[in-house]
Scaffold this active site. Structure first.
Site, PDB file in Angstrom:
ATOM      1  N   ALA A 145       4.074  -6.087  -5.401  1.00 22.70           N
ATOM      2  CA  ALA A 145       4.559  -5.801  -6.753  1.00 22.70           C
ATOM      3  C   ALA A 145       4.987  -4.340  -6.823  1.00 22.70           C
ATOM      4  O   ALA A 145       4.517  -3.506  -6.044  1.00 22.70           O
ATOM      5  CB  ALA A 145       3.443  -6.059  -7.755  1.00 22.70           C
ATOM      6  N   GLY A 152       1.709  -8.677  -3.426  1.00 22.30           N
ATOM      7  CA  GLY A 152       2.611  -9.674  -3.996  1.00 22.30           C
ATOM      8  C   GLY A 152       3.587 -10.214  -2.965  1.00 22.30           C
ATOM      9  O   GLY A 152       4.018 -11.372  -3.055  1.00 22.30           O
ATOM     10  N   GLU A 167       1.802 -12.830  -1.296  1.00 21.42           N
ATOM     11  CA  GLU A 167       1.619 -13.933  -2.258  1.00 21.42           C
ATOM     12  C   GLU A 167       2.893 -14.771  -2.367  1.00 21.42           C
ATOM     13  O   GLU A 167       2.837 -15.988  -2.528  1.00 21.42           O
ATOM     14  CB  GLU A 167       1.194 -13.376  -3.622  1.00 21.42           C
ATOM     15  CG  GLU A 167      -0.228 -12.793  -3.573  1.00 21.42           C
ATOM     16  CD  GLU A 167      -0.627 -12.108  -4.872  1.00 21.42           C
ATOM     17  OE1 GLU A 167       0.052 -11.133  -5.258  1.00 21.42           O
ATOM     18  OE2 GLU A 167      -1.606 -12.546  -5.489  1.00 21.42           O
ATOM     19  N   GLU A 193      -4.562  -5.121  -2.584  1.00 16.52           N
ATOM     20  CA  GLU A 193      -4.703  -4.779  -4.005  1.00 16.52           C
ATOM     21  C   GLU A 193      -6.017  -4.079  -4.308  1.00 16.52           C
ATOM     22  O   GLU A 193      -6.082  -3.186  -5.147  1.00 16.52           O
ATOM     23  CB  GLU A 193      -4.578  -6.041  -4.871  1.00 16.52           C
ATOM     24  CG  GLU A 193      -3.154  -6.563  -5.031  1.00 16.52           C
ATOM     25  CD  GLU A 193      -2.723  -7.507  -3.928  1.00 16.52           C
ATOM     26  OE1 GLU A 193      -3.372  -7.517  -2.851  1.00 16.52           O
ATOM     27  OE2 GLU A 193      -1.732  -8.232  -4.118  1.00 16.52           O
TER      28      GLU A 193
HETATM   29  C1  HSC Z   1       0.502  -6.107  -5.970  1.00 13.58           C
HETATM   30  O1  HSC Z   1       1.261  -6.587  -5.178  1.00 13.58           O
HETATM   31  C2  HSC Z   1      -0.124  -6.845  -7.089  1.00 13.58           C
HETATM   32  C3  HSC Z   1       0.059  -8.327  -7.034  1.00 13.58           C
HETATM   33  O2  HSC Z   1      -0.995  -8.965  -6.387  1.00 13.58           O
HETATM   34  C4  HSC Z   1       0.027  -8.949  -8.394  1.00 13.58           C
HETATM   35  C5  HSC Z   1       1.050  -8.496  -9.316  1.00 13.58           C
HETATM   36  C6  HSC Z   1       0.922  -9.212 -10.613  1.00 13.58           C
HETATM   37  C7  HSC Z   1       1.744  -8.487 -11.626  1.00 13.58           C
HETATM   38  C8  HSC Z   1       1.397  -8.856 -13.009  1.00 13.58           C
HETATM   39  C9  HSC Z   1       2.010  -7.801 -13.891  1.00 13.58           C
HETATM   40  C10 HSC Z   1       1.602  -7.938 -15.305  1.00 13.58           C
HETATM   41  N1  HSC Z   1       5.485  -0.290  -5.395  1.00 13.58           N
HETATM   42  O3  HSC Z   1       3.996   4.509   2.016  1.00 13.58           O
HETATM   43  P1  HSC Z   1       5.372   4.946   2.251  1.00 13.58           P
HETATM   44  C11 HSC Z   1       6.928   3.516  -2.231  1.00 13.58           C
HETATM   45  S1  HSC Z   1       0.067  -4.449  -5.893  1.00 13.58           S
HETATM   46  C12 HSC Z   1       6.219   0.792  -5.648  1.00 13.58           C
HETATM   47  O4  HSC Z   1       5.678   6.404   2.326  1.00 13.58           O
HETATM   48  P2  HSC Z   1       5.272   3.768   4.883  1.00 13.58           P
HETATM   49  C13 HSC Z   1       6.081   4.735  -1.908  1.00 13.58           C
HETATM   50  O5  HSC Z   1       5.533   5.307  -3.067  1.00 13.58           O
HETATM   51  C14 HSC Z   1       0.912  -3.848  -4.481  1.00 13.58           C
HETATM   52  N2  HSC Z   1       6.500   1.738  -4.700  1.00 13.58           N
HETATM   53  O6  HSC Z   1       6.008   4.242   3.559  1.00 13.58           O
HETATM   54  C15 HSC Z   1       7.086   5.633  -1.228  1.00 13.58           C
HETATM   55  O7  HSC Z   1       7.874   6.227  -2.227  1.00 13.58           O
HETATM   56  P3  HSC Z   1       8.459   7.713  -2.048  1.00 13.58           P
HETATM   57  C16 HSC Z   1       0.240  -4.245  -3.235  1.00 13.58           C
HETATM   58  C17 HSC Z   1       6.024   1.555  -3.485  1.00 13.58           C
HETATM   59  O8  HSC Z   1       6.331   3.229   5.745  1.00 13.58           O
HETATM   60  C18 HSC Z   1       7.977   4.642  -0.472  1.00 13.58           C
HETATM   61  O9  HSC Z   1       7.770   3.379  -1.102  1.00 13.58           O
HETATM   62  N3  HSC Z   1       0.896  -3.593  -2.121  1.00 13.58           N
HETATM   63  C19 HSC Z   1       5.239   0.445  -3.156  1.00 13.58           C
HETATM   64  O10 HSC Z   1       4.371   4.827   5.391  1.00 13.58           O
HETATM   65  C20 HSC Z   1       7.630   4.523   0.984  1.00 13.58           C
HETATM   66  O11 HSC Z   1       6.250   4.269   1.094  1.00 13.58           O
HETATM   67  C21 HSC Z   1       0.456  -2.426  -1.633  1.00 13.58           C
HETATM   68  O12 HSC Z   1      -0.539  -1.884  -2.045  1.00 13.58           O
HETATM   69  C22 HSC Z   1       4.971  -0.512  -4.167  1.00 13.58           C
HETATM   70  N4  HSC Z   1       4.252  -1.614  -3.938  1.00 13.58           N
HETATM   71  O13 HSC Z   1       4.332   2.590   4.415  1.00 13.58           O
HETATM   72  C23 HSC Z   1       1.296  -1.841  -0.535  1.00 13.58           C
HETATM   73  N5  HSC Z   1       4.870   0.544  -1.847  1.00 13.58           N
HETATM   74  O14 HSC Z   1       9.407   7.614  -0.888  1.00 13.58           O
HETATM   75  C24 HSC Z   1       1.560  -0.405  -0.825  1.00 13.58           C
HETATM   76  C25 HSC Z   1       5.443   1.674  -1.381  1.00 13.58           C
HETATM   77  O15 HSC Z   1       9.117   7.991  -3.342  1.00 13.58           O
HETATM   78  N6  HSC Z   1       2.439   0.223   0.144  1.00 13.58           N
HETATM   79  N7  HSC Z   1       6.130   2.296  -2.350  1.00 13.58           N
HETATM   80  O16 HSC Z   1       7.271   8.585  -1.769  1.00 13.58           O
HETATM   81  C26 HSC Z   1       2.021   0.588   1.372  1.00 13.58           C
HETATM   82  O17 HSC Z   1       0.909   0.365   1.806  1.00 13.58           O
HETATM   83  C27 HSC Z   1       3.006   1.377   2.202  1.00 13.58           C
HETATM   84  O18 HSC Z   1       3.955   1.928   1.352  1.00 13.58           O
HETATM   85  C28 HSC Z   1       3.729   0.548   3.290  1.00 13.58           C
HETATM   86  C29 HSC Z   1       4.860   1.410   3.939  1.00 13.58           C
HETATM   87  C30 HSC Z   1       2.740   0.132   4.375  1.00 13.58           C
HETATM   88  C31 HSC Z   1       4.388  -0.660   2.718  1.00 13.58           C
END
Ligand code: HSC
Length: 705
Positions: free
Chosen positions: A63, A102, A105, A125
């Site tokens: 997400a 997500g 998912e 998450e």
């Molecule tokens: C989720 O999915 C919730 C769902 O279960 C349910 C949703 C329900 C919704 C209901 C709503 C009411 N979003 O880390 P990097 C940006 S929660 C936005 O340097 P890497 C990051 O900030 C999500 N931005 O790269 C950075 O921006 P910058 C669960 C995101 O290659 C740029 O992307 N997922 C983002 O070292 C590059 O990132 C996670 O927790 C996101 N989801 O690593 C995964 N993810 O360039 C979180 C990244 O401006 N992400 N960004 O600084 C990661 O672990 C790492 O970013 C990666 C890549 C391993 C994907």
């Protein structure tokens, strides 16, 4: 078709591609694009099967976290996933990169999952203080069993595709081109013309836990044992339970409610703050655009002691060869012995194979000749914290190192500029502050000297990320960000003892706040002699740098755990200390000598007097520019000192508590104790008056940089 979602055709297979760089986050446009594409493809009689893929470096990483807390825009992620699952024709997810949250998912809502080699899947998450809120807690257990799913969901750690294949989270690993392999699979299953296999319809994998949930409950107990203070891991357990206790519709409904509750809570706000702060911390506000890091193919480390050895391991782990230089063969042998022992511990814990150890050890070369660092791209000096020795080494390095080499001094408090000035190339010099044990601790303070060149800084940030550290750029001052704030806290720990608290009471209040250890137990673990040596070197200063009780303990040979006695007594082999009446007597005696009347001190006062001075010091650090942003300070404290992640770090915590409150309490303690060191910092005072926050101050600084 939309800007971020496109549909192409390969015979009777439609390929839906999400292209939303950098990580294909499932923002509103993506959700709508996929939802609409599915609706159109459902009606398209020429399409027999569908592939869902992502462009760029990864399948969706989840997400869009930046949308949390904003008004929801339909379709919700779960609606999109339900629409995919309900498709009357098979949908194949083509996975690559990091398929997270997500994103995973979405894959679980598809009917088949094929992954490129090296793909990792997971539900992280929990690390953001939430739970998978788009079906993950209900579908993953149905696909792989509740206990395996629980491990993935509660740890939040991604799993390699090869492992995921074993327990059925994915169906196939592609050989050759991923999209072609996915299309081939889609053609095959499309031609079968069967009803798609929906994860929601299954419950064969849940039969065991339904019959007897004992093993599940035991696994849950183990997985949450270390989740002190955190809400999300417990919520994850509850949600996974619903997968075998409730019908899927009800499970999904409860999952969503639990998600909404967590995402609105303070813990998740804190953890999301840290997610972005960690990424910001490596960005230097005045770094000229286009600055490129230098290549680091070879590293040299001077010193094979605890720090030098640990630092070298990081590079070997990342496949970068290291030359380790020591003054004698014995010292080298000792250092290499320790490194090998550490690796073997990882083998015994199943984290590494013997072949991994051999491969890593083969990247390490020992030498007793300093000239052997001549071809290194990065040289890290990691000898004792003695200024004179460090200075000597740097004048020698200046003669030996190649002109493009980056020279780093590993220090936790010394003046990097004084060391840099021993060379004719201070622009190539900076400080690295690795935290001990350096092969384990994530934090890396990168100390920017007065003359450090931008590309030199960029090089160490880049290599820091490659060796999986969390780099934070800081400026030169005594103790940089972390130890300088720790010092502010340490000054108060002694005062609290003198005024009436006991070490165990202080430690309990601080672990109650959420730190894994209290300051006295921590001092005993690290060795009280370290601070004693520093105090002797510096001389006790007028601003209260004295630590009379700790000094007296050291004079008695009580250095902490390593001597069996410090603030506590450690029985043979025990890591937990027992309170010692002798120490309490020493405290009472010292207080009496200093004319301090002891009194009852409550836990709230202990917490305020230990945390608030750190916040005030943090404000000074910010105003001086030693830290670029309040978030950088938070990242340092969470990753280097065990500040509870769910409180978001000291500066975030201060904003939550309210700066006015922090300021007023400090002013009160300064007045009643007469201790000027407790006076609120000018920036804290000003922001409190303005009703502002550190976060707002940080945003303004970023805007005007
Ligand atoms: C989720 O999915 C919730 C769902 O279960 C349910 C949703 C329900 C919704 C209901 C709503 C009411 N979003 O880390 P990097 C940006 S929660 C936005 O340097 P890497 C990051 O900030 C999500 N931005 O790269 C950075 O921006 P910058 C669960 C995101 O290659 C740029 O992307 N997922 C983002 O070292 C590059 O990132 C996670 O927790 C996101 N989801 O690593 C995964 N993810 O360039 C979180 C990244 O401006 N992400 N960004 O600084 C990661 O672990 C790492 O970013 C990666 C890549 C391993 C994907």
């Amino acid at each position: 078709m939309s800007d971020v979602v496109s549909v192409t055709r390969d015979g009777d297979v439609a390929v839906v591609t999400i292209d939303n760089p950098p990580v294909n986050a499932l923002s509103h446009a993506v959700r709508k694009g996929v939802f609409d594409a599915m609706a159109a493809l459902r009606e398209d009689s020429e399409v027999k099967a569908i592939v869902l893929a992502c462009a760029g470096r990864t399948f969706s990483a989840g997400a869009d976290i930046t949308e949390f807390g904003k008004p929801p825009q339909p379709p919700a992620l779960i609606e999109m996933i339900n629409a995919i699952e309900a498709m009357p024709k098979p949908v194949v997810a083509a996975l690559h990169g990091t398929v997270l949250g997500g994103g995973f998912e979405v894959a679980l809502g598809c009917h088949h999952r094929i992954a490129a080699p090296g793909t990792r899947v997971g539900l992280p998450e929990v690390k953001l203080g939430i739970l998978p809120g788009a079906g993950g807690t209900q579908r993953l257990p149905r696909l792989i069993g509740a206990i395996e799913a629980l491990k993935i969901i509660v740890s939040g750690d991604p799993v390699p595709a090869e492992e995921a294949l074993k327990f059925g989270a994915i169906d196939e690993i592609a050989t050759g081109d991923l999209t072609q392999a996915a299309v081939a699979l889609a053609k095959k299953v499309g031609a079968e013309g069967k009803e798609p296999a929906r994860v929601s319809d299954r419950d064969d994998k849940l039969a065991d836990v339904k019959a007897d949930p004992t093993a599940f409950n035991e696994a849950a107990g183990k997985l949450t044992a270390r989740a002190r203070g955190l809400e999300a891991p417990h919520a994850c357990v509850e949600a996974v339970k619903w997968s075998f206790e409730l019908p899927i519709e009800e499970g999904l409904k409860r999952e969503r409610e639990a998600f909404m509750k967590l995402v609105a809570g303070d813990q998740s706000k804190a953890q999301r703050h840290l997610f972005f702060a960690e990424r910001q911390a490596a960005k230097v506000l005045d770094m000229p655009k286009g600055t490129k890091p230098r290549a680091v193919d070879k590293v040299a480390v001077i010193g094979a002691g605890t720090m030098g050895g640990g630092i070298s391991m990081n590079f070997a782990n990342a496949g970068i060869p290291v030359t380790i230089v020591e003054t004698s063969q014995e010292a080298l042998d000792r250092g290499f012995g320790t490194i090998e022992k550490n690796y073997n511990i990882s083998v015994s814990r199943g984290r590494m194979t013997e072949a991994d150890v051999r491969q890593r050890m083969s990247l390490l070369t020992g030498s007793t000749d300093m000239n052997d660092v001549a071809d290194a791209d990065l040289i890290i000096e990691a000898v004792f914290e003695e200024m004179d020795i460090k200075k000597q080494i740097f004048s020698k390095l200046d003669e030996i190192a190649k002109p493009t080499a980056v020279l780093a001094t590993n220090t936790s408090y010394l003046d990097v500029n004084a060391i840099a000035n021993m060379t004719k190339r201070p622009s190539s010099v900076l400080g690295t502050h690795f935290f001990s044990p350096a092969n384990v601790m994530k934090l890396l303070e990168i100390v920017r000297g007065a003359e450090t060149a931008p590309d030199v800084l960029a090089t160490v940030i880049d290599v820091g990320r490659k060796i999986k550290k969390v780099p934070v750029v800081v400026g030169v001052c005594f103790g940089f960000v972390g130890n300088r704030m720790l010092r502010a806290r340490s000054l108060e720990t002694e005062r609290l003892l003198l005024e009436g608290a006991t070490p165990q009471q202080v430690d309990k209040a601080i672990t109650g706040f959420g730190f894994p250890m209290g300051p006295f137990a921590m001092g005993d673990l690290a060795g009280l002699d370290i601070g004693w040596r520093i105090r002797k070197q510096m001389g006790a200063t007028a601003d209260g740098g004295r630590a009379d009780i700790a000094d007296a303990l050291c004079e008695m040979g009580r250095f902490g755990q390593k001597t069996g006695r410090g603030f506590y007594i450690y029985e043979k082999g025990a890591r937990a200390g027992i309170p010692d009446p002798e120490v309490e007597a020493l405290i009472v005696e010292t207080a009496a000598k200093q004319g301090i009347e002891r009194r009852e001190i409550g836990d709230e006062e202990i917490v305020e007097r230990l945390i608030y001075p750190m916040i005030s010091e943090g404000a000074k650090i910010l105003e001086e520019g030693v830290a670029q942003r309040p978030g950088d300070i938070d990242v340092v404290w969470v990753n280097g000192y065990g500040f509870p992640v769910w409180r978001g770090g000291p500066m975030f915590y201060a904003d939550q508590v309210g700066l006015k409150h922090v300021r007023n309490r400090l002013a009160h303690y300064a007045e009643v104790s007469g201790n000027a060191a407790l006076k609120p910092a000018p920036l804290l005072d000003r922001l409190a008056d303005e009703g502002s926050t550190f976060a707002a101050y940080g945003r303004e600084k970023e805007r005007t940089a």
